[in-house]
Design an enzyme around this catalytic site. Structure first.
Site, short mmCIF file in Angstrom:
data_model
loop_
_atom_site.label_atom_id
_atom_site.label_comp_id
_atom_site.label_asym_id
_atom_site.label_seq_id
_atom_site.Cartn_x
_atom_site.Cartn_y
_atom_site.Cartn_z
N GLU A 128 31.26 67.11 38.25
CA GLU A 128 30.54 67.68 39.94
C GLU A 128 31.38 69.45 39.56
O GLU A 128 30.64 70.21 40.06
CB GLU A 128 31.38 66.88 40.51
N THR A 181 25.82 75.28 46.03
CA THR A 181 27.59 74.47 46.24
C THR A 181 28.10 75.25 45.92
O THR A 181 29.20 76.16 46.59
CB THR A 181 27.12 73.63 45.67
N1 HSE Z 1 31.85 68.80 50.02
C1 HSE Z 1 31.02 69.71 49.13
C2 HSE Z 1 30.05 71.16 49.75
C3 HSE Z 1 29.83 69.21 48.35
O1 HSE Z 1 30.31 71.15 50.36
O2 HSE Z 1 30.78 72.45 49.44
C4 HSE Z 1 28.56 69.54 48.08
O3 HSE Z 1 28.19 69.23 46.84
#
Ligand code: HSE
Length: 309
Positions: A128, A181
């Site tokens: 991730e 992201t």
């Molecule tokens: N918690 C993460 C964000 C989830 O909001 O950046 C996105 O993959």
């Protein structure tokens, strides 16, 4: 077992009051992956369909997650991964998490399950971080554990499975624009005013309590995001109108799914979810952006084996 075909579901992270810590697993949307043992050591990505993603294992979330697992479990053979993407990258419903979690889940099965689901979260989280520039486990955890999860800490990793109220249903709108992201994280301010933090942890605590008590009204009162939503909602077309339409149609809450552009609503039951979906369509249809809407129960199983041989 030489080969396994799996379904790697989409997920919703953040869930309004739980930035980087809350997530839930979706049912119908997800990728398929085939993982097989190969005589060559290490990991190879041999096929990717549905998306233009890197074959280089060091740049591919599934490859990085798989290699991280294998550094903890040295063997004299390797694995070949085929990825059939249905979840669009940059959609906000855990596309990279599905690939990362799917890779480690599949390899673990082929190895005879030496690792627990919690250990797999740690490997998937490494994958991730390639996509988002920072390690977070709020998508990979619900995919690997199923249901609704809370990440108390990533270092040391401490993830808690929360109960799913029976009638809880999700509506997901995916407006087909891409939001990375990494970019959605960069725009966040680094400091939070005390007053906002107090509201947020009040809501998060109440949300968890509402899940245990199946108290839909308390759940509705808690689904608020005082910190991240005001910044990120500016990147999502018609966010406020979509939110108003959903709440007016009976949603318990509405917010950004992961880092967007997808948004989610939670409802009590499928009938309400259909009404919310109609309300959302009326707002999004006229603006000329292609979109998809998914209605889903909370998927308490998470990843699933389709076949093995
Ligand atoms: N918690 C993460 C964000 C989830 O909001 O950046 C996105 O993959």
């Amino acid at each position: 077992m030489e080969e396994i075909k799996i379904f790697a579901p989409a997920s919703v992270a953040n869930v309004s009051c739980g930035f980087d810590v809350l997530g839930f697993c979706l049912g119908p949307v997800g990728d398929e992956m085939v993982i097989r043992k190969s005589s060559t050591q290490g990991v190879t990505i041999s096929k990717i369909e549905g998306q233009d993603l890197p074959y280089d294992v060091k740049k591919n979330v599934a490859g990085v997650a798989a290699e991280t697992l294998l550094t903890s479990y040295p063997i004299d053979y390797g694995f070949e991964i085929e990825i059939y993407k249905k979840i669009k990258a940059g959609s906000g419903i855990g596309s990279s998490a599905a690939s990362a979690a799917g890779a480690v889940f599949g390899i673990n099965e082929l190895l005879g399950k030496p690792f627990s689901p919690h250990q797999l979260i740690a490997f998937a989280m490494e994958g991730e971080s390639v996509a988002s520039g920072a390690a977070h486990a709020d998508n990979v955890s619900p995919v690997l554990l199923g249901g609704i999860t809370l990440v108390r800490s990533i270092n040391p990793l401490d993830v808690i499975s929360l109960p799913t109220p029976k009638e809880l249903t999700a509506v997901i709108l995916h407006p087909k624009i891409e939001l990375k992201t990494m970019h959605a994280r960069e725009i966040l301010k680094k400091n939070v005013p005390m007053e906002k933090a107090i509201q947020q942890w009040g809501n998060l605590g109440a949300f968890v309590s509402a899940l245990y008590k199946e108290d839909y009204e308390l759940l509705s009162r808690s689904l608020k995001d005082e910190i991240v939503e005001p910044m990120r909602s500016l990147l999502i077309p018609e966010f406020e109108s979509l939110k108003n339409a959903s709440l007016n149609a009976g949603a318990l809450g509405f917010g950004i799914s992961g880092s967007g552009p997808s948004v989610y609503a939670l409802t009590k039951g499928m009938d309400k979810a259909k009404k919310v979906s109609e309300g959302i369509k009326k707002i999004i249809s006229p603006i000329g952006i292609d979109f998809e809407i998914h209605l889903s129960n909370i998927n308490n199983q998470g990843l699933k084996i389709i076949s093995s041989q």
